[in-house]
Every structure is written in structure tokens, then in C-alpha cells.
Write a protein that holds these residues in place. Sequence first.
Motif, short mmCIF file in Angstrom:
data_model
loop_
_atom_site.label_atom_id
_atom_site.label_comp_id
_atom_site.label_asym_id
_atom_site.label_seq_id
_atom_site.Cartn_x
_atom_site.Cartn_y
_atom_site.Cartn_z
N ILE A 134 0.84 -1.21 0.00
CA ILE A 134 0.00 0.00 0.00
C ILE A 134 0.88 1.25 0.00
CG2 ILE A 134 -0.27 0.20 2.51
CD1 ILE A 134 -3.17 1.01 1.99
N ILE A 135 2.05 1.16 0.64
CA ILE A 135 2.98 2.30 0.59
C ILE A 135 3.44 2.53 -0.85
CG2 ILE A 135 5.30 3.07 1.28
CD1 ILE A 135 4.85 1.67 3.95
N GLY A 136 3.76 1.45 -1.56
CA GLY A 136 4.19 1.58 -2.95
C GLY A 136 3.12 2.21 -3.83
N ALA A 137 1.86 1.76 -3.65
CA ALA A 137 0.77 2.31 -4.46
C ALA A 137 0.59 3.80 -4.19
CB ALA A 137 -0.52 1.55 -4.15
N VAL A 138 0.65 4.19 -2.91
CA VAL A 138 0.43 5.60 -2.56
C VAL A 138 1.60 6.46 -3.03
CG1 VAL A 138 0.24 7.19 -0.60
CG2 VAL A 138 -1.06 5.06 -0.60
N VAL A 139 2.83 5.96 -2.90
CA VAL A 139 3.99 6.73 -3.38
C VAL A 139 3.89 6.93 -4.90
CG1 VAL A 139 6.49 6.64 -3.74
CG2 VAL A 139 5.53 6.09 -1.50
N GLY A 140 3.47 5.90 -5.60
CA GLY A 140 3.28 6.04 -7.05
C GLY A 140 2.25 7.09 -7.39
N GLU A 141 1.17 7.13 -6.60
CA GLU A 141 0.13 8.14 -6.83
C GLU A 141 0.63 9.54 -6.49
OE1 GLU A 141 -3.52 5.06 -5.78
OE2 GLU A 141 -2.89 6.60 -4.35
N TYR A 142 1.48 9.61 -5.46
CA TYR A 142 2.08 10.91 -5.09
C TYR A 142 2.83 11.50 -6.27
CZ TYR A 142 1.55 11.20 0.03
OH TYR A 142 1.06 11.34 1.30
N LEU A 143 3.66 10.67 -6.89
CA LEU A 143 4.64 11.18 -7.86
C LEU A 143 4.17 11.15 -9.30
CD1 LEU A 143 7.87 9.59 -6.33
CD2 LEU A 143 6.97 11.89 -6.00
#
Length: 265
Positions: free
Chosen positions: A201-210
Motif C-alpha cells: 500500500i505504501i508503494g501504491a500511494v507513493v506512485g500516486e504521489y509522484l
Amino acid sequence: MSIDIDRESGSGAPLFPAWVGSLLLLILFLGGWEAYVRLFNVSRLVLPPPSDVIMKWMEFLGTASVWYHTGVTAWETLLGFILASLLGVGLGILLGKMPRLERMLNPFVIATQVVPKVALVPLFVVWFGFGMTSKVVIATILAFFPILLNTVLGIKSVDRGHVEVMESINATRLQRLTQLDLPSSLPYILTGMEVGVVLSIIGAVVGEYLGGSVGLGNLAVKEMNSYNTTALFAVIIHLSVLGFAFYAAVVGVRKYLIPWHGSSV
């Protein structure tokens, strides 16, 4: 964190369940936060009081767009976690059963593991675009390594005496894998999955951030850009609840598959 308070009688039985202790700690933390903001007149732009954040979060829950963003992030996380589990368990079994291959690949696994994954996000966006694919790839890579390493450890930790028993009855490789290696490795594999689902979930959110236009990560960026700190905290709470739900699901699977193991108690 849990608190067990023994009875004064010395019986050793807890005075109240651990979750009550956790709830009391949460109330104490929120009360201290609320008191600090109001007593010292802290700017809402810097740190809003938890009462405002909770009200904003409740307002979020009645908004259709928030549930749309939640669905996108949840789907990216789930896909990334499933892919990481399949790849991590599959390759982990292979490396655990083939020590020579493990030693050959180990330097590359370590080199890949120590690379800061977040630094690769822009590269994934270039390769896979701004859509869902790049977020799923990032979620998969972050969750992959703990699942892989724990699976290898589990396969290599199978009791030697049990292996000799399987060999004495001329069990095939498939029988040994399905009836000994996998059941014995499940506590390790599920531990890797518990870590992996959080990283997913951290990976998905970081991808959405950037590099995203939808999802809770992108929603957090929008609130940050509009200096709406209260809404940003509400998004963080929403993400935390989503992450806890995924983690609780994996813990539930552990309790269902290996209720006999000490880690399921």
C-alpha cells in the motif's frame, strides 16, 4: 502496543483485555494532542486539533469521490500484493530448494534490495505511464522482497528429521513440497506477507504521489497543494484505516491456515 496489567492478587491474569489498553492509550494521545493545540493556540495550518480532523474524515466518508479514490488505491495495492506473493513464494521455493542457485543469485538480490525503491518511481512512470500499471509495479516490487526472503528462510528451516522421514517412505518431490515444505514454511511465508501487504500500500500511494491523477495519494497531494492541513490529516487517517484492513486480512488468513502456531495466538 498492548498493556497487560496484572491483578494485585498476583494471579497473573490481565485486569482487562489488551485492546482496552490500546484504546486508552489512543484516547490519551488524542487528548494530549487536542489540549496542546488549544492551550498553545497552535495554527490550524500547522497542526489541526484531532476533533477537527475526525469531523473532516467523517465528512469524507459521505463523499462519493473519496470512495472512488479509495477503490483505485485498494485495487492497485491488492494487485501488487497478489503479484508479489506469487513471485516471492514461487522464487523463494526455488531458491530454498536449490542452494547453489541461491548463492549465485544472492548478490543480485541484495543489490536490488538495497536500491531505494522510491528513487525508481519516476523511471517506472516513464516505462509504464501515469496509469495504474506503474503503481501496481511499484507496489509489487516493494512487497516482493520480504515475501521472497521469508519463503527462502522457511524452506531452509524445514526440520531435517521430517525430511528424512519423507525420504524413507520414498515420497516424490511434489509430495514433499505439498505435504512438508509448504506447510512447515507457512509461518515464515505469512510473516513475509504481513510485511509485504503494508509495503504494497505504501508503494501504491507513493506512485500516486509522484505520477498519478487518481487514488488517495493523489488526493493527499491535492489537499497539500491547497494548504488544507485538516483534510490532509483526514486522508492520512483514511489511508491508515485502509492499510490496517489489509493487514488484518492477512492476519486473519494466518489464524485460519495455522491456528496451531504460536504466532496466531
